[in-house]
Scaffold this motif. Structure first.
Motif, PDB file in Angstrom:
ATOM      1  N   ASP A   1       0.825  -1.210   0.000  1.00  0.00           N
ATOM      2  CA  ASP A   1       0.000   0.000   0.000  1.00  0.00           C
ATOM      3  C   ASP A   1       0.858   1.259   0.000  1.00  0.00           C
ATOM      4  O   ASP A   1       0.504   2.256  -0.651  1.00  0.00           O
ATOM      5  CB  ASP A   1      -0.929   0.003   1.215  1.00  0.00           C
ATOM      6  N   GLU A   2       1.988   1.222   0.708  1.00  0.00           N
ATOM      7  CA  GLU A   2       2.887   2.373   0.720  1.00  0.00           C
ATOM      8  C   GLU A   2       3.441   2.635  -0.679  1.00  0.00           C
ATOM      9  O   GLU A   2       3.492   3.788  -1.132  1.00  0.00           O
ATOM     10  CB  GLU A   2       4.028   2.130   1.700  1.00  0.00           C
ATOM     11  N   GLN A   3       3.847   1.556  -1.357  1.00  0.00           N
ATOM     12  CA  GLN A   3       4.399   1.728  -2.698  1.00  0.00           C
ATOM     13  C   GLN A   3       3.317   2.127  -3.690  1.00  0.00           C
ATOM     14  O   GLN A   3       3.567   2.932  -4.595  1.00  0.00           O
ATOM     15  CB  GLN A   3       5.095   0.437  -3.142  1.00  0.00           C
ATOM     16  N   TRP A   4       2.121   1.562  -3.539  1.00  0.00           N
ATOM     17  CA  TRP A   4       1.020   1.964  -4.401  1.00  0.00           C
ATOM     18  C   TRP A   4       0.719   3.455  -4.245  1.00  0.00           C
ATOM     19  O   TRP A   4       0.414   4.137  -5.235  1.00  0.00           O
ATOM     20  CB  TRP A   4      -0.229   1.144  -4.065  1.00  0.00           C
ATOM     21  N   ALA A   5       0.809   3.950  -3.027  1.00  0.00           N
ATOM     22  CA  ALA A   5       0.554   5.372  -2.783  1.00  0.00           C
ATOM     23  C   ALA A   5       1.599   6.232  -3.489  1.00  0.00           C
ATOM     24  O   ALA A   5       1.266   7.264  -4.093  1.00  0.00           O
ATOM     25  CB  ALA A   5       0.545   5.655  -1.285  1.00  0.00           C
ATOM     26  N   GLU A   6       2.855   5.807  -3.421  1.00  0.00           N
ATOM     27  CA  GLU A   6       3.924   6.548  -4.103  1.00  0.00           C
ATOM     28  C   GLU A   6       3.740   6.507  -5.611  1.00  0.00           C
ATOM     29  O   GLU A   6       3.907   7.518  -6.304  1.00  0.00           O
ATOM     30  CB  GLU A   6       5.280   5.968  -3.717  1.00  0.00           C
ATOM     31  N   ILE A   7       3.389   5.326  -6.124  1.00  0.00           N
ATOM     32  CA  ILE A   7       3.175   5.192  -7.570  1.00  0.00           C
ATOM     33  C   ILE A   7       1.993   6.051  -8.006  1.00  0.00           C
ATOM     34  O   ILE A   7       2.030   6.688  -9.069  1.00  0.00           O
ATOM     35  CB  ILE A   7       2.939   3.707  -7.936  1.00  0.00           C
TER      36      ILE A   7
END
Length: 244
Positions: free
Chosen positions: A152-158
């Motif tokens: 979820d953290e990486q999805w938010a950054e993407i």
């Protein structure tokens, strides 16, 4: 098709943004955390099946132990009843019969208690097995939660990068001729790449080097001519770097 050389050059900027957008979309779908989550989900499913089987063993033993306790209680009640009758006195024959029955009941109680003890030992082992499986389930669930948090953290950054690039793309596309953008979009939809730099005699799309008549065609084309690769059909953008 005709398009000003500068418009064709800016087409490369649009393609750069679209390439980044495609890379971000691919990254979102191929995060290592996604494979990790799937693997842990399969592990949890298998562990849940194992937990159910372990629980069934414990439940079956509990049921058998409860049945034995009921049988033992019935034997005790019968013994108590016989003792009262024995204490009340009676004929010799009746007394002997009661003594014999009490001996039989004592033996029966001992057998039942031995069986109950054996089942209780089995239950202790089964309970330990169940606790061990539940421990592994808890650990797996924690690993899944951690992987989902990282995903979820990486999805938010993407998502932030996608939004930024999408906002940057809009004015780029709007500033280009509509027919040029339409052609570019059609090619990009079909091949994933709409335009590429023509450099050192090579198409930047399919990486094929041009020779003879094909190379002459590109060199001879007017600067505002939209040139396409004969092999991959992508727009070949000519700039000062093309070496023509």
């Amino acid at each position: 098709m005709k398009a000003a050389p500068e418009a064709q050059r800016r087409l490369l900027d649009l393609q750069s943004v679209d390439t980044t957008l495609a890379q971000l979309a691919h990254k979102r779908k191929s995060l290592p955390e996604l494979a990790e989550i799937d693997a842990v989900a399969r592990e949890i499913s298998a562990l849940e099946d194992e937990r159910v089987r372990a629980q069934v063993v414990v439940d079956d033993l509990d049921r058998d132990i409860a049945r034995l306790e009921k049988d033992i209680d019935q034997v005790r009640q019968r013994k108590e009843k016989d003792k009262k009758r024995l204490d009340a006195g009676g004929s010799l024959r009746e007394q002997e019969g009661l003594q014999h029955e009490l001996t039989t009941l004592n033996r029966r109680q001992s057998e039942l208690e031995d069986s109950e003890l054996e089942l209780m030992e089995q239950r202790e082992t089964a309970e330990a097995t169940l606790a061990e499986v539940q421990g592994r389930l808890t650990a797996a669930a924690e690993r899944r939660a951690d992987a989902e948090r990282r995903r979820d953290e990486q999805w938010a950054e993407i998502a932030k990068e996608l939004e930024f690039k999408t906002q940057a793309r809009a004015p780029l596309a709007a500033d280009l001729p509509e027919d040029l953008v339409a052609l570019y979009e059609k090619i990009r939809t079909d091949t994933g790449l709409g335009a590429a730099l023509f450099h050192a005699g090579r198409c930047g799309g399919c990486r094929i080097e041009l020779y003879g008549a094909d190379l002459h065609r590109v060199k001879a084309a007017a600067k505002d001519e939209v040139v396409r690769c004969e092999e991959c059909r992508r727009i070949m953008v000519r700039t000062a770097e093309s070496g023509l």
